[in-house]
Motif scaffolding. Structure first.
Motif, PDB file in Angstrom:
ATOM      1  N   THR A  17       3.084   4.649  -5.832  1.00 28.87           N
ATOM      2  CA  THR A  17       3.362   4.159  -7.400  1.00 28.87           C
ATOM      3  C   THR A  17       1.881   3.517  -7.933  1.00 28.87           C
ATOM      4  N   THR A  18       1.933   3.184  -9.309  1.00 29.02           N
ATOM      5  CA  THR A  18       0.852   2.923  -9.847  1.00 29.02           C
ATOM      6  C   THR A  18       0.479   1.463  -9.158  1.00 29.02           C
ATOM      7  N   GLU A  19       1.335   0.678  -8.887  1.00 30.26           N
ATOM      8  CA  GLU A  19       0.695  -0.579  -8.169  1.00 30.26           C
ATOM      9  C   GLU A  19       0.272  -0.397  -6.786  1.00 30.26           C
ATOM     10  N   GLN A  20       0.913   0.436  -6.017  1.00 28.91           N
ATOM     11  CA  GLN A  20       0.354   0.909  -4.712  1.00 28.91           C
ATOM     12  C   GLN A  20      -0.999   1.405  -4.534  1.00 28.91           C
ATOM     13  N   ARG A  21      -1.118   2.684  -5.692  1.00 26.79           N
ATOM     14  CA  ARG A  21      -2.652   2.928  -5.956  1.00 26.79           C
ATOM     15  C   ARG A  21      -3.543   2.077  -6.261  1.00 26.79           C
ATOM     16  N   ALA A  22      -3.303   1.204  -7.117  1.00 26.51           N
ATOM     17  CA  ALA A  22      -4.246   0.162  -7.631  1.00 26.51           C
ATOM     18  C   ALA A  22      -4.631  -0.689  -6.307  1.00 26.51           C
ATOM     19  N   ASN A  23      -3.751  -0.904  -5.453  1.00 24.77           N
ATOM     20  CA  ASN A  23      -3.937  -1.846  -4.299  1.00 24.77           C
ATOM     21  C   ASN A  23      -5.034  -1.184  -3.457  1.00 24.77           C
ATOM     22  N   ARG A  24      -4.717   0.289  -3.246  1.00 22.92           N
ATOM     23  CA  ARG A  24      -5.583   1.014  -2.282  1.00 22.92           C
ATOM     24  C   ARG A  24      -6.876   1.013  -2.927  1.00 22.92           C
ATOM     25  N   LEU A  25      -7.034   1.033  -4.117  1.00 19.18           N
ATOM     26  CA  LEU A  25      -8.457   1.318  -4.763  1.00 19.18           C
ATOM     27  C   LEU A  25      -9.044  -0.005  -4.764  1.00 19.18           C
ATOM     28  N   LEU A  26      -8.378  -1.285  -4.894  1.00 16.71           N
ATOM     29  CA  LEU A  26      -8.797  -2.488  -4.602  1.00 16.71           C
ATOM     30  C   LEU A  26      -9.658  -2.577  -3.428  1.00 16.71           C
ATOM     31  N   PRO A  43     -10.046   9.933   3.022  1.00 18.76           N
ATOM     32  CA  PRO A  43      -9.002   9.901   1.835  1.00 18.76           C
ATOM     33  C   PRO A  43      -7.689  10.465   2.300  1.00 18.76           C
ATOM     34  N   MET A  44      -7.540  10.763   3.719  1.00 20.13           N
ATOM     35  CA  MET A  44      -6.086  11.003   4.013  1.00 20.13           C
ATOM     36  C   MET A  44      -5.355   9.926   4.583  1.00 20.13           C
ATOM     37  N   GLU A  45      -6.147   8.843   4.922  1.00 17.42           N
ATOM     38  CA  GLU A  45      -5.670   7.467   5.509  1.00 17.42           C
ATOM     39  C   GLU A  45      -6.283   6.323   4.531  1.00 17.42           C
ATOM     40  N   TRP A  46      -5.384   5.747   3.733  1.00 16.37           N
ATOM     41  CA  TRP A  46      -5.811   4.565   3.042  1.00 16.37           C
ATOM     42  C   TRP A  46      -6.555   3.320   3.595  1.00 16.37           C
ATOM     43  N   TRP A  47      -6.178   3.292   4.839  1.00 11.39           N
ATOM     44  CA  TRP A  47      -6.841   2.121   5.721  1.00 11.39           C
ATOM     45  C   TRP A  47      -8.086   2.410   6.744  1.00 11.39           C
ATOM     46  N   HIS A  48      -8.523   3.490   6.628  1.00 11.95           N
ATOM     47  CA  HIS A  48      -9.641   3.934   7.541  1.00 11.95           C
ATOM     48  C   HIS A  48     -10.831   3.916   6.932  1.00 11.95           C
ATOM     49  N   MET A  85       0.617  -1.189  -0.151  1.00 10.77           N
ATOM     50  CA  MET A  85      -0.207   0.002  -0.175  1.00 10.77           C
ATOM     51  C   MET A  85       0.814   1.117  -0.024  1.00 10.77           C
ATOM     52  N   GLY A  86       2.292   1.134   0.205  1.00 11.57           N
ATOM     53  CA  GLY A  86       3.152   2.359  -0.107  1.00 11.57           C
ATOM     54  C   GLY A  86       3.466   2.650   1.184  1.00 11.57           C
ATOM     55  N   THR A  87       2.775   2.802   2.227  1.00 13.02           N
ATOM     56  CA  THR A  87       3.105   2.987   3.717  1.00 13.02           C
ATOM     57  C   THR A  87       2.740   1.835   4.579  1.00 13.02           C
ATOM     58  N   SER A  88       3.022   2.043   5.782  1.00 13.30           N
ATOM     59  CA  SER A  88       2.613   1.195   7.016  1.00 13.30           C
ATOM     60  C   SER A  88       1.265   1.794   7.401  1.00 13.30           C
ATOM     61  N   PHE A  89       0.582   1.023   8.429  1.00 20.62           N
ATOM     62  CA  PHE A  89      -0.364   1.531   8.857  1.00 20.62           C
ATOM     63  C   PHE A  89       0.041   2.886   9.980  1.00 20.62           C
ATOM     64  N   ASP A  90      -0.817   3.743  10.088  1.00 20.75           N
ATOM     65  CA  ASP A  90      -0.383   4.680  10.649  1.00 20.75           C
ATOM     66  C   ASP A  90       0.537   5.567  10.591  1.00 20.75           C
ATOM     67  N   PHE A  91       1.154   5.662   9.345  1.00 20.90           N
ATOM     68  CA  PHE A  91       2.237   6.346   8.940  1.00 20.90           C
ATOM     69  C   PHE A  91       1.673   8.227   8.536  1.00 20.90           C
ATOM     70  N   PHE A  92       2.150   8.784   9.525  1.00 21.25           N
ATOM     71  CA  PHE A  92       1.966  10.405   9.288  1.00 21.25           C
ATOM     72  C   PHE A  92       2.881  10.928   8.558  1.00 21.25           C
ATOM     73  N   ASP A  93       2.021  10.954   7.277  1.00 22.63           N
ATOM     74  CA  ASP A  93       2.644  11.634   6.034  1.00 22.63           C
ATOM     75  C   ASP A  93       1.655  11.602   4.919  1.00 22.63           C
ATOM     76  N   PRO A  94       1.742  12.701   3.970  1.00 23.27           N
ATOM     77  CA  PRO A  94       0.704  12.842   2.951  1.00 23.27           C
ATOM     78  C   PRO A  94       0.707  11.593   1.854  1.00 23.27           C
ATOM     79  N   LEU A  95       1.854  10.811   2.254  1.00 22.92           N
ATOM     80  CA  LEU A  95       2.270   9.429   1.246  1.00 22.92           C
ATOM     81  C   LEU A  95       0.978   8.651   1.629  1.00 22.92           C
TER      82      LEU A  95
END
Length: 246
Positions: free
Chosen positions: A198-207, A221-226, A179-189
């Motif tokens: 990356t393209t793959e990371q964004r695709a995984n987040r969208l899945l 939208p500020m946290e892919w895991w939430h 997903m490009g970052t770990s859970f609870d990563f404090f960063d705009p990434l």
């Protein structure tokens, strides 16, 4: 956590007008802590009563989190949710398993005392143990207010943090997707649609987002895991009972 971009007033107002539901991550000031002392009294259920083998990695019940120690209120690694949210999550898990995928859950109901623990940690500039892993690009003083709030939607019991795993054809070996970052990563990434991913990371987040949205959850939208069940069963009440062992 709240997100850093909320500190930019003009942008915050614009986005609030465009997507108020997504931005309503934190309880409103008028919300009150209910006096429920048990999950049952709060109308919550352990997710494993519905999905006995769901993958749990409850970070705040261990020292594997941004605080660096077990968080107040987490006396057991259990996931409690309001009944409608738990049932919706069980449906998401069932649908994903047909695609050889599964969820891994990091946090569900969060006691209000745990949120106070976060705030106390954020106010201690001497404790920098977890900086390299969780906020390498920020001064810790920037976390309080921008990322860590004195209230959390998790305390209402219909919000959870999780990731998506891909399993083999036998559903025996399941590995978290990148997903490009770990859970609870404090960063705009960590923003779900971050252009830095990356393209793959964004695709995984969208899945992950698509699977959860089909189940009735909305992404912050500020946290892919939430994710939060929409609508919430208890939108004006949050809880502080301890997550206790069975």
């Amino acid at each position: 956590m709240t997100a850093r971009w909320l500190g930019t007033p003009a942008l915050a107002l614009l986005l609030a007008a465009c997507a108020p539901a997504q931005l309503a991550k934190q309880p409103a000031p008028e919300m009150q802590v209910a006096d429920a002392a048990t999950p049952e009294a709060a109308g919550m259920v352990d997710i494993r009563t519905l999905v006995p083998d769901i993958d749990l990695e409850m970070r705040y019940a261990s020292d594997n989190n941004f605080v660096g120690t077990r968080v107040d209120g987490y006396e057991a690694a259990r996931c409690f949710l309001q009944v409608p949210a738990a049932r919706a999550l069980a449906r998401v898990e069932s649908a994903l398993r047909r695609e050889h995928r599964r969820l891994r859950i990091y946090d569900c109901y969060r006691p209000a005392r745990a949120v106070r623990h976060f705030v106390a940690w954020a106010g201690d500039p001497a404790d920098q143990r977890t900086k390299p892993r969780y906020y390498p690009n920020l001064d810790k003083r920037e976390l309080l207010g921008d990322y860590i709030s004195p209230t959390s939607g998790h305390s209402r019991g219909a919000t959870l943090d999780l990731t998506l795993m891909q399993c083999d054809g036998n559903d025996a070996a399941c590995v978290p997707l990148d997903m490009g970052t770990s859970f609870d990563f404090f960063d705009p990434l960590a923003n779900t649609d971050s252009p830095q991913a990356t393209t793959e990371q964004r695709a995984n987040r969208l899945l992950l987002r698509a699977a959860m949205e089909r189940g009735g959850f909305r992404n912050y939208p500020m946290e892919w895991w939430h994710f939060t069940l929409n609508p919430e069963p208890e939108p004006k009440r949050f809880y502080d009972f301890v997550i206790a062992p069975r």
